[in-house]
Each structure stands twice: as structure tokens, then as C-alpha cells.
Design a protein around this motif. Structure first.
Motif, PDB file in Angstrom:
ATOM      1  N   ARG A   1       0.896  -1.080   0.007  1.00  0.00           N
ATOM      2  CA  ARG A   1       0.049   0.123  -0.010  1.00  0.00           C
ATOM      3  C   ARG A   1       0.781   1.340  -0.071  1.00  0.00           C
ATOM      4  NH1 ARG A   1      -3.074   3.328   3.448  1.00  0.00           N
ATOM      5  NH2 ARG A   1      -5.144   3.692   2.779  1.00  0.00           N
ATOM      6  N   HIS A   2       0.215   2.303  -0.530  1.00  0.00           N
ATOM      7  CA  HIS A   2       1.355   3.476  -0.410  1.00  0.00           C
ATOM      8  C   HIS A   2       1.304   4.123   0.913  1.00  0.00           C
ATOM      9  CE1 HIS A   2      -2.309   5.988   0.836  1.00  0.00           C
ATOM     10  NE2 HIS A   2      -3.087   5.401  -0.076  1.00  0.00           N
ATOM     11  N   GLY A   3       2.507   4.923   1.179  1.00  0.00           N
ATOM     12  CA  GLY A   3       2.735   5.523   2.557  1.00  0.00           C
ATOM     13  C   GLY A   3       1.870   6.539   2.855  1.00  0.00           C
ATOM     14  N   GLU A   4       1.956   6.978   3.948  1.00  0.00           N
ATOM     15  CA  GLU A   4       1.095   8.069   4.505  1.00  0.00           C
ATOM     16  C   GLU A   4       0.861   9.233   3.825  1.00  0.00           C
ATOM     17  OE1 GLU A   4       0.713   8.789   9.099  1.00  0.00           O
ATOM     18  OE2 GLU A   4       1.989  10.212   8.466  1.00  0.00           O
ATOM     19  N   THR A   5      -0.329   9.780   3.746  1.00  0.00           N
ATOM     20  CA  THR A   5      -0.546  11.249   3.476  1.00  0.00           C
ATOM     21  C   THR A   5      -1.298  11.948   4.475  1.00  0.00           C
ATOM     22  OG1 THR A   5      -2.855  10.822   2.816  1.00  0.00           O
ATOM     23  CG2 THR A   5      -1.153  10.305   0.975  1.00  0.00           C
ATOM     24  N   ASP A   6      -1.370  13.149   4.130  1.00  0.00           N
ATOM     25  CA  ASP A   6      -1.942  14.052   5.398  1.00  0.00           C
ATOM     26  C   ASP A   6      -3.530  13.621   5.500  1.00  0.00           C
ATOM     27  OD1 ASP A   6       0.273  15.449   5.798  1.00  0.00           O
ATOM     28  OD2 ASP A   6      -0.081  17.134   4.360  1.00  0.00           O
ATOM     29  N   TRP A   7      -4.140  13.160   4.418  1.00  0.00           N
ATOM     30  CA  TRP A   7      -5.389  12.704   4.494  1.00  0.00           C
ATOM     31  C   TRP A   7      -5.590  11.579   5.271  1.00  0.00           C
ATOM     32  CZ3 TRP A   7      -9.491  13.522   0.116  1.00  0.00           C
ATOM     33  CH2 TRP A   7      -9.291  15.062  -0.402  1.00  0.00           C
ATOM     34  N   ASN A   8      -4.543  10.784   5.026  1.00  0.00           N
ATOM     35  CA  ASN A   8      -4.526   9.359   5.950  1.00  0.00           C
ATOM     36  C   ASN A   8      -4.443   9.757   7.388  1.00  0.00           C
ATOM     37  OD1 ASN A   8      -2.413   7.742   3.841  1.00  0.00           O
ATOM     38  ND2 ASN A   8      -4.558   7.145   3.921  1.00  0.00           N
ATOM     39  N   GLN A   9      -3.639  10.654   7.588  1.00  0.00           N
ATOM     40  CA  GLN A   9      -3.181  11.167   9.163  1.00  0.00           C
ATOM     41  C   GLN A   9      -4.634  11.859   9.785  1.00  0.00           C
ATOM     42  OE1 GLN A   9      -0.279  14.062   9.743  1.00  0.00           O
ATOM     43  NE2 GLN A   9       0.449  12.669  11.278  1.00  0.00           N
ATOM     44  N   ALA A  10      -5.419  12.348   8.855  1.00  0.00           N
ATOM     45  CA  ALA A  10      -6.378  13.044   9.516  1.00  0.00           C
ATOM     46  C   ALA A  10      -7.766  11.921   9.312  1.00  0.00           C
ATOM     47  CB  ALA A  10      -6.721  14.273   8.573  1.00  0.00           C
ATOM     48  N   GLY A  11      -7.622  10.822   8.745  1.00  0.00           N
ATOM     49  CA  GLY A  11      -8.761   9.693   8.787  1.00  0.00           C
ATOM     50  C   GLY A  11      -9.757  10.214   7.661  1.00  0.00           C
ATOM     51  N   ARG A  12      -9.312  10.855   6.603  1.00  0.00           N
ATOM     52  CA  ARG A  12     -10.055  11.221   5.646  1.00  0.00           C
ATOM     53  C   ARG A  12      -9.698  10.166   4.222  1.00  0.00           C
ATOM     54  NH1 ARG A  12      -9.484  17.334   3.517  1.00  0.00           N
ATOM     55  NH2 ARG A  12     -11.135  16.643   2.547  1.00  0.00           N
ATOM     56  N   LEU A  13     -10.926   9.958   3.469  1.00  0.00           N
ATOM     57  CA  LEU A  13     -10.876   9.045   2.473  1.00  0.00           C
ATOM     58  C   LEU A  13     -10.323   9.744   1.101  1.00  0.00           C
ATOM     59  CD1 LEU A  13     -14.088   7.189   2.787  1.00  0.00           C
ATOM     60  CD2 LEU A  13     -11.920   6.315   3.557  1.00  0.00           C
ATOM     61  N   GLN A  14      -9.555   8.866   0.485  1.00  0.00           N
ATOM     62  CA  GLN A  14      -8.817   9.651  -0.594  1.00  0.00           C
ATOM     63  C   GLN A  14      -9.499   9.221  -2.140  1.00  0.00           C
ATOM     64  OE1 GLN A  14      -4.332  10.015   0.796  1.00  0.00           O
ATOM     65  NE2 GLN A  14      -5.289   8.249   1.099  1.00  0.00           N
ATOM     66  N   GLY A  15      -9.744   7.903  -2.214  1.00  0.00           N
ATOM     67  CA  GLY A  15     -10.417   7.522  -3.433  1.00  0.00           C
ATOM     68  C   GLY A  15      -9.229   7.920  -4.333  1.00  0.00           C
ATOM     69  N   HIS A  16      -9.738   8.470  -5.591  1.00  0.00           N
ATOM     70  CA  HIS A  16      -9.012   8.683  -6.614  1.00  0.00           C
ATOM     71  C   HIS A  16      -8.183  10.233  -6.750  1.00  0.00           C
ATOM     72  CE1 HIS A  16      -9.501   4.975  -8.652  1.00  0.00           C
ATOM     73  NE2 HIS A  16     -10.873   5.080  -8.287  1.00  0.00           N
ATOM     74  N   MET A  17      -8.504  10.720  -5.681  1.00  0.00           N
ATOM     75  CA  MET A  17      -7.910  12.100  -5.487  1.00  0.00           C
ATOM     76  C   MET A  17      -6.391  11.865  -5.421  1.00  0.00           C
ATOM     77  SD  MET A  17     -10.157  14.650  -5.038  1.00  0.00           S
ATOM     78  CE  MET A  17      -9.362  15.877  -4.247  1.00  0.00           C
ATOM     79  N   ASP A  18      -5.595  12.807  -6.035  1.00  0.00           N
ATOM     80  CA  ASP A  18      -4.163  12.628  -6.093  1.00  0.00           C
ATOM     81  C   ASP A  18      -3.545  13.238  -5.024  1.00  0.00           C
ATOM     82  OD1 ASP A  18      -1.625  11.718  -6.697  1.00  0.00           O
ATOM     83  OD2 ASP A  18      -1.716  12.583  -8.704  1.00  0.00           O
ATOM     84  N   ILE A  19      -3.547  12.772  -3.828  1.00  0.00           N
ATOM     85  CA  ILE A  19      -3.098  13.382  -2.748  1.00  0.00           C
ATOM     86  C   ILE A  19      -1.630  12.912  -2.358  1.00  0.00           C
ATOM     87  CG2 ILE A  19      -3.180  13.750  -0.042  1.00  0.00           C
ATOM     88  CD1 ILE A  19      -5.641  14.746  -1.882  1.00  0.00           C
ATOM     89  N   PRO A  20      -0.471  13.725  -2.442  1.00  0.00           N
ATOM     90  CA  PRO A  20       0.863  13.434  -2.245  1.00  0.00           C
ATOM     91  C   PRO A  20       1.155  12.769  -0.657  1.00  0.00           C
ATOM     92  CG  PRO A  20       0.800  15.553  -2.231  1.00  0.00           C
ATOM     93  CD  PRO A  20      -0.659  15.344  -2.454  1.00  0.00           C
ATOM     94  N   LEU A  21       2.062  11.962  -0.977  1.00  0.00           N
ATOM     95  CA  LEU A  21       2.753  11.451   0.457  1.00  0.00           C
ATOM     96  C   LEU A  21       3.266  12.577   1.317  1.00  0.00           C
ATOM     97  CD1 LEU A  21       4.799   8.453  -0.958  1.00  0.00           C
ATOM     98  CD2 LEU A  21       2.659   8.311   0.079  1.00  0.00           C
ATOM     99  N   ASN A  22       2.999  12.498   2.239  1.00  0.00           N
ATOM    100  CA  ASN A  22       3.631  13.395   3.411  1.00  0.00           C
ATOM    101  C   ASN A  22       5.219  13.011   3.530  1.00  0.00           C
ATOM    102  OD1 ASN A  22       3.408  11.625   5.487  1.00  0.00           O
ATOM    103  ND2 ASN A  22       1.510  12.497   6.248  1.00  0.00           N
ATOM    104  N   GLN A  23       5.881  13.789   4.208  1.00  0.00           N
ATOM    105  CA  GLN A  23       7.345  13.438   4.728  1.00  0.00           C
ATOM    106  C   GLN A  23       7.336  12.048   5.618  1.00  0.00           C
ATOM    107  OE1 GLN A  23       9.261  15.884   7.531  1.00  0.00           O
ATOM    108  NE2 GLN A  23      11.175  14.950   7.189  1.00  0.00           N
ATOM    109  N   ASN A  24       6.487  11.538   6.433  1.00  0.00           N
ATOM    110  CA  ASN A  24       6.249  10.421   6.879  1.00  0.00           C
ATOM    111  C   ASN A  24       6.194   9.101   6.052  1.00  0.00           C
ATOM    112  OD1 ASN A  24       6.732   8.461   9.264  1.00  0.00           O
ATOM    113  ND2 ASN A  24       4.154   8.185   9.018  1.00  0.00           N
ATOM    114  N   GLY A  25       5.343   9.482   4.992  1.00  0.00           N
ATOM    115  CA  GLY A  25       4.891   8.575   3.959  1.00  0.00           C
ATOM    116  C   GLY A  25       5.998   8.420   2.959  1.00  0.00           C
TER     117      GLY A  25
END
Length: 63
Positions: free
Chosen positions: A7-31
Motif C-alpha cells: 500500500r502507499h505510504g502515509e498522506t496528510d489525509w490518511n493522518q486526518a482519517g479522510r478517504l482519498q479515493g482517486h484524489m491525487d493526494i501526495p505522500l507527506n514526509q512520513n509517507g
């Protein structure tokens, strides 16, 4: 034959508990650190990987 699912690394949306679907949210530093670590482990365990299939979203691959 080995099939590895990663699975992809962490994004800011993952950290906030938001669903991303097909939105192209980049990895954050931790990801980016998570994926770098995973890439090193995979390279050590499977040095002869022949094929990688990835989502086109930026959080799923790194150049």
C-alpha cells in the motif's frame, strides 16, 4: 513466483482519517520515509524483481 502487495505510504489525509479515493493526494514526509524504507527492504529481499504494477496516482510511485 512471488506476488507482493504494498500500500502507499502515509498522506496528510490518511493522518486526518479522510478517504482519498482517486484524489491525487501526495505522500507527506512520513509517507516518503515509509516508502523509502519499504523499497530498501524489498530490494534486499527480492533483488531481481521483474515487474512492478502501480496506480498512476503520485502517492503510489516514486521516481
Amino acid at each position: 513466483m512471488n506476488i507482493i502487495l504494498l500500500r502507499h505510504g502515509e498522506t496528510d489525509w490518511n493522518q486526518a482519517g479522510r478517504l482519498q479515493g482517486h484524489m491525487d493526494i501526495p505522500l507527506n514526509q512520513n509517507g516518503r520515509l515509509q516508502i523509502s524504507h519499504a523499497a530498501q527492504i524489498l530490494a534486499d529481499l527480492y533483488p531481481d524483481i521483474d515487474l512492478v504494477i502501480s496506480s498512476p496516482l503520485s502517492r503510489a510511485f516514486s521516481v
